[in-house]
Design an enzyme around this catalytic site. Structure first.
Site, PDB file in Angstrom:
ATOM      1  N   LYS A 181       1.208  -1.056   0.199  1.00  0.00           N
ATOM      2  CA  LYS A 181       0.102  -0.155   0.085  1.00  0.00           C
ATOM      3  C   LYS A 181       1.031   1.016   0.195  1.00  0.00           C
ATOM      4  O   LYS A 181       1.614   1.822   0.998  1.00  0.00           O
ATOM      5  CB  LYS A 181      -0.644  -0.228   1.440  1.00  0.00           C
ATOM      6  CG  LYS A 181      -2.326   0.187   1.177  1.00  0.00           C
ATOM      7  CD  LYS A 181      -2.293   2.201   0.550  1.00  0.00           C
ATOM      8  CE  LYS A 181      -1.932   3.142   1.549  1.00  0.00           C
ATOM      9  NZ  LYS A 181      -1.580   4.590   0.731  1.00  0.00           N
ATOM     10  N   GLU A 256       8.888   1.015  11.262  1.00  0.00           N
ATOM     11  CA  GLU A 256      10.390   2.260  10.950  1.00  0.00           C
ATOM     12  C   GLU A 256       9.469   4.191  11.099  1.00  0.00           C
ATOM     13  O   GLU A 256       9.124   4.481  10.353  1.00  0.00           O
ATOM     14  CB  GLU A 256      10.630   2.494   9.411  1.00  0.00           C
ATOM     15  CG  GLU A 256      11.541   0.431   8.975  1.00  0.00           C
ATOM     16  CD  GLU A 256      12.281   0.595  10.211  1.00  0.00           C
ATOM     17  OE1 GLU A 256      13.255   1.738  10.454  1.00  0.00           O
ATOM     18  OE2 GLU A 256      13.550  -0.068  10.375  1.00  0.00           O
ATOM     19  N   CYS A 290      13.905  10.015   7.059  1.00  0.00           N
ATOM     20  CA  CYS A 290      13.700  10.445   8.197  1.00  0.00           C
ATOM     21  C   CYS A 290      15.064  10.397   8.863  1.00  0.00           C
ATOM     22  O   CYS A 290      14.530  10.592   9.894  1.00  0.00           O
ATOM     23  CB  CYS A 290      13.207   9.361   8.872  1.00  0.00           C
ATOM     24  SG  CYS A 290      13.835   8.062   7.654  1.00  0.00           S
ATOM     25  N   GLU A 387       9.102  16.488  14.813  1.00  0.00           N
ATOM     26  CA  GLU A 387       9.869  16.035  13.559  1.00  0.00           C
ATOM     27  C   GLU A 387       9.327  16.631  12.307  1.00  0.00           C
ATOM     28  O   GLU A 387       7.766  16.975  12.239  1.00  0.00           O
ATOM     29  CB  GLU A 387       9.734  14.720  12.819  1.00  0.00           C
ATOM     30  CG  GLU A 387      10.349  14.304  11.556  1.00  0.00           C
ATOM     31  CD  GLU A 387      10.038  13.182  11.351  1.00  0.00           C
ATOM     32  OE1 GLU A 387       8.766  12.209  11.444  1.00  0.00           O
ATOM     33  OE2 GLU A 387      10.717  12.471  10.358  1.00  0.00           O
TER      34      GLU A 387
HETATM   35  P1  NAP Z   1       2.738   8.916   7.070  1.00  0.00           P
HETATM   36  O1  NAP Z   1       1.182   9.552   7.278  1.00  0.00           O
HETATM   37  O2  NAP Z   1       2.668   8.276   7.928  1.00  0.00           O
HETATM   38  O3  NAP Z   1       1.929   7.914   6.369  1.00  0.00           O
HETATM   39  C1  NAP Z   1       2.614   7.067   5.641  1.00  0.00           C
HETATM   40  C2  NAP Z   1       1.740   5.606   4.929  1.00  0.00           C
HETATM   41  O4  NAP Z   1       0.993   4.994   6.530  1.00  0.00           O
HETATM   42  C3  NAP Z   1       1.310   5.988   3.749  1.00  0.00           C
HETATM   43  O5  NAP Z   1       1.087   4.575   2.945  1.00  0.00           O
HETATM   44  C4  NAP Z   1      -0.320   6.249   4.213  1.00  0.00           C
HETATM   45  O6  NAP Z   1      -0.626   6.541   3.869  1.00  0.00           O
HETATM   46  C5  NAP Z   1      -0.432   5.066   5.324  1.00  0.00           C
HETATM   47  N1  NAP Z   1      -1.188   5.182   6.387  1.00  0.00           N
HETATM   48  C6  NAP Z   1      -2.075   6.781   7.066  1.00  0.00           C
HETATM   49  N2  NAP Z   1      -2.557   6.209   7.617  1.00  0.00           N
HETATM   50  C7  NAP Z   1      -3.117   5.512   8.001  1.00  0.00           C
HETATM   51  C8  NAP Z   1      -3.697   4.508   8.501  1.00  0.00           C
HETATM   52  N3  NAP Z   1      -4.223   4.996   9.877  1.00  0.00           N
HETATM   53  N4  NAP Z   1      -3.319   2.740   8.798  1.00  0.00           N
HETATM   54  C9  NAP Z   1      -2.236   2.738   8.100  1.00  0.00           C
HETATM   55  N5  NAP Z   1      -1.565   3.219   7.167  1.00  0.00           N
HETATM   56  C10 NAP Z   1      -1.735   4.364   6.911  1.00  0.00           C
HETATM   57  O7  NAP Z   1       4.109   9.319   6.560  1.00  0.00           O
HETATM   58  P2  NAP Z   1       4.574  10.113   5.923  1.00  0.00           P
HETATM   59  O8  NAP Z   1       3.726  11.293   5.432  1.00  0.00           O
HETATM   60  O9  NAP Z   1       4.158   9.192   3.874  1.00  0.00           O
HETATM   61  O10 NAP Z   1       6.236   9.994   6.049  1.00  0.00           O
HETATM   62  C11 NAP Z   1       6.458  10.852   6.550  1.00  0.00           C
HETATM   63  C12 NAP Z   1       6.491  10.413   8.077  1.00  0.00           C
HETATM   64  O11 NAP Z   1       7.565   8.683   7.991  1.00  0.00           O
HETATM   65  C13 NAP Z   1       7.978  10.876   8.469  1.00  0.00           C
HETATM   66  O12 NAP Z   1       7.441  10.746  10.041  1.00  0.00           O
HETATM   67  C14 NAP Z   1       9.377   9.691   7.874  1.00  0.00           C
HETATM   68  O13 NAP Z   1      10.253  10.166   9.518  1.00  0.00           O
HETATM   69  C15 NAP Z   1       9.236   8.747   8.891  1.00  0.00           C
HETATM   70  N6  NAP Z   1       9.936   7.956   7.356  1.00  0.00           N
HETATM   71  C16 NAP Z   1      11.006   6.716   8.369  1.00  0.00           C
HETATM   72  C17 NAP Z   1      11.683   6.136   7.661  1.00  0.00           C
HETATM   73  C18 NAP Z   1      12.116   4.675   8.304  1.00  0.00           C
HETATM   74  O14 NAP Z   1      13.275   4.462   7.805  1.00  0.00           O
HETATM   75  N7  NAP Z   1      12.013   4.763   9.836  1.00  0.00           N
HETATM   76  C19 NAP Z   1      11.746   6.226   6.243  1.00  0.00           C
HETATM   77  C20 NAP Z   1      10.893   7.111   5.738  1.00  0.00           C
HETATM   78  C21 NAP Z   1       9.865   7.616   6.384  1.00  0.00           C
HETATM   79  P3  NAP Z   1      -1.586   7.437   3.208  1.00  0.00           P
HETATM   80  O15 NAP Z   1      -0.799   8.234   2.377  1.00  0.00           O
HETATM   81  O16 NAP Z   1      -2.568   7.184   1.579  1.00  0.00           O
HETATM   82  O17 NAP Z   1      -1.855   7.907   4.048  1.00  0.00           O
END
Ligand code: NAP
Length: 529
Positions: A181, A256, A290, A387
């Site tokens: 997804k 992650e 991240c 963040e």
């Molecule tokens: P996000 O808003 O948490 O979304 C990540 C994924 O989760 C998307 O596919 C999103 O779908 C989905 N999602 C949203 N709500 C959900 C729910 N209730 N249940 C299941 N899935 C759901 O994060 P983002 O804005 O895409 O990415 C930024 C974040 O990722 C930052 O905090 C960054 O630090 C973190 N990150 C961490 C790493 C690591 O390796 N530690 C690497 C990269 C990024 P939709 O897009 O459809 O909302």
């Protein structure tokens, strides 16, 4: 509106081996952050589509050939996927840049890293082995590895193809099936990955891509009792929601999550290298990384000189179209991310941090923001604790090594950290004291498929990449084999012992494996007279 949509590329989801639209017929646009123009439409998958994907995945794992396919064959297919990714690296990189705005050169690096990840796990697939254990008694015990079952990968928008590769490659190498997804704003390279898997002849339902809102289809997948594992990369907030949803059937959850990583510069560091490392740490990928070194800790004795040079170098960074070779920083991914960045800059100002450069969005179309540096930040301020995920650096002075360690660890996160010093013992002493899963000495950001990736504290649970990343997608089963062909000898009183011909009485009870000095059970020893 209808006329505009006809000019857009139309994409479909890949479910149960078929390219399909959402059952509801709904779609949504994918927007180029460099121009703010929609250029593609994709299906807005809903619960009916998610259910269909889960059913197909369950069937593929429970009845299909993939979990029993020899590792050599699984490896051959994954190598073929890697070759195909490399073969169309230019197109994939362009698509990545178009959908989320990172510099084209960076997208190319990501695409090649994704290909390498598939090669790496193809190699590990054929290297798998279990254990045989020395155990007491006439028994043998061994351990074998098995796939977990139906896995789900939920990925963010900042490294769309690479984050998919980090999940799909180990999951399939281990014999699992996976539903991916992708983030709604950047689903296109994941759909291209599905096209590549279809070309190499992966059995139906083994890899599927479901596009749709995370709050609906992502939550459904995380809660579904038919899913055995969810591997998630994204925000802490959604990670916690996934952990809660997964608790419904005690599914395995890999997380992650975010970070607020310290990049520590000591007075004896190579000045030029540290300046470079500080800039790369925060401004690479427009700060939407991240592991970004978003808290820069600088020793007081070099603070003024270091900050002066840092700010003048940041002011010279060329922000521009991500496809322009001269650009050094592209746009942010979305209006939402631009708004978040702007909001945090206001918060920083209100908290009393000194804005040394940046702090504005760029005029014109595209979600561009200036490289921004706050100096004289106190570690307790929100711009140092939360963040931002944009090109905003918080610079914090420190006096001693102990201060640096205390400030660095004073955060809910524990993803990454960097240390700059020429003193090797200090470097290792500080690294050892830092509560972070990914660390660098005299560099920042290089990562390798061979090394485990993941965070301490609220930055996550589990690890991706390396052999550790494969372990996450495997169950381990112990197999204990009796080598005697004799009954265990429990509940035997009143019966004739086959070894001795003697009728066993209750007083014959003794430690089960007495002759082997084991007292695990009480029974009638098979070999004792
Ligand atoms: P996000 O808003 O948490 O979304 C990540 C994924 O989760 C998307 O596919 C999103 O779908 C989905 N999602 C949203 N709500 C959900 C729910 N209730 N249940 C299941 N899935 C759901 O994060 P983002 O804005 O895409 O990415 C930024 C974040 O990722 C930052 O905090 C960054 O630090 C973190 N990150 C961490 C790493 C690591 O390796 N530690 C690497 C990269 C990024 P939709 O897009 O459809 O909302």
């Amino acid at each position: 509106m209808a006329t505009v949509q006809q000019e857009l590329e139309t994409h479909q989801m890949y479910i149960a081996g078929q390219w399909i639209g959402a059952q509801s017929g709904e779609t949504y646009p994918v927007v180029d952050p460099a121009t703010e123009q929609a250029f593609a439409i994709v299906p807005k998958g809903g619960l009916a589509d998610a259910r269909r994907a889960v059913d197909a995945a369950r069937k593929a794992f429970d009845e299909g050939p993939w979990p029993h396919t020899p590792a050599t064959e699984r490896a051959r297919l994954l190598h073929e996927v890697a070759d195909k990714i490399r073969g169309r690296a230019g197109d994939l990189a362009l698509l990545e840049t178009r959908q989320m705005g990172k510099l084209l050169a960076d997208s190319l690096v990501d695409v090649n890293d994704a290909a390498h990840t598939f090669d790496y796990y193809a190699g590990l697939a054929v290297e798998q082995h279990g254990q045989t254990l020395e155990v007491p008694g006439e028994s043998m015990s061994m351990v074998v590895r098995e796939p977990i079952g139906v896995t789900v990968g939920i990925t963010p928008w900042n490294f769309p193809l690479l984050m998919a590769a980090w999940k799909v490659a180990p999951s399939l190498a281990a014999g699992n099936v996976m539903i991916l997804k992708p983030a709604s704003v950047s689903p296109l390279t994941s759909l291209e990955l599905a096209r590549i898997f279809a070309e190499v002849g992966l059995p139906e339902g083994v890899f599927q891509v479901l596009t749709g809102p995370g709050g609906e289809v992502g939550d459904f997948l995380a809660s579904s009792p038919d899913i055995d594992m969810v591997a998630f990369t994204g925000s802490v907030e959604v990670g916690k929601a996934i952990m809660r949803a997964g608790a419904a059937n005690v599914k395995k959850v890999g997380l992650e999550l975010g970070g607020k990583s310290p990049n520590i510069v000591f007075e004896d560091a190579d000045f030029e290298a540290a300046i470079d490392g500080a800039l790369i740490g925060i401004f690479a990928g427009s700060g939407e990384v991240c592991s970004a070194g978003s808290r820069l800790l600088v020793q007081r004795s070099i603070y003024d000189r270091f900050v002066g040079e840092l700010v003048s170098r940041a002011m010279a960074i060329k922000v521009g179209a991500p496809t322009d070779e001269a650009s050094e920083m592209g746009p942010l991914v979305s209006r939402q991310q631009l708004d978040t960045t702007e909001r945090y800059v206001k918060i920083g100002r209100d908290e009393g941090a000194v804005l040394a450069t940046g702090g504005h969005r760029l005029e014109g179309s595209g979600y561009y923001y200036e490289p921004t540096i706050f100096v004289d930040v106190d570690n307790s301020m929100r711009v140092a604790q939360e963040e931002i995920f944009g090109p905003v650096l918080a610079v914090i002075p420190f006096e001693t090594e102990a201060d640096a360690i205390r400030l660095a660890n004073d955060t809910i996160y524990g993803l990454a950290a960097g240390v700059w010093t020429k003193d090797v013992t200090r470097a290792l002493r500080v690294i050892k004291a830092l509560r972070a899963g990914i660390t660098w000495v005299n560099t920042y950001h290089p990562t390798y498929s061979e090394a485990p990736w993941g965070g301490y504290k609220q930055s996550g649970v589990g690890r991706e990449l390396g052999t550790f990343g494969l372990d996450e997608y495997q169950e381990v089963k112990q197999i204990n084999i009796d080598l005697t062909d004799k009954p265990l000898g429990v509940y035997q009183h009143g019966k004739e012992a086959p070894e001795t011909g003697k009728v066993v009485s209750l007083s014959d009870r003794r430690p089960f494996n007495e002759e082997h000095e084991s007292d695990q059970w009480v029974g009638y020893c098979r070999n004792c007279g």
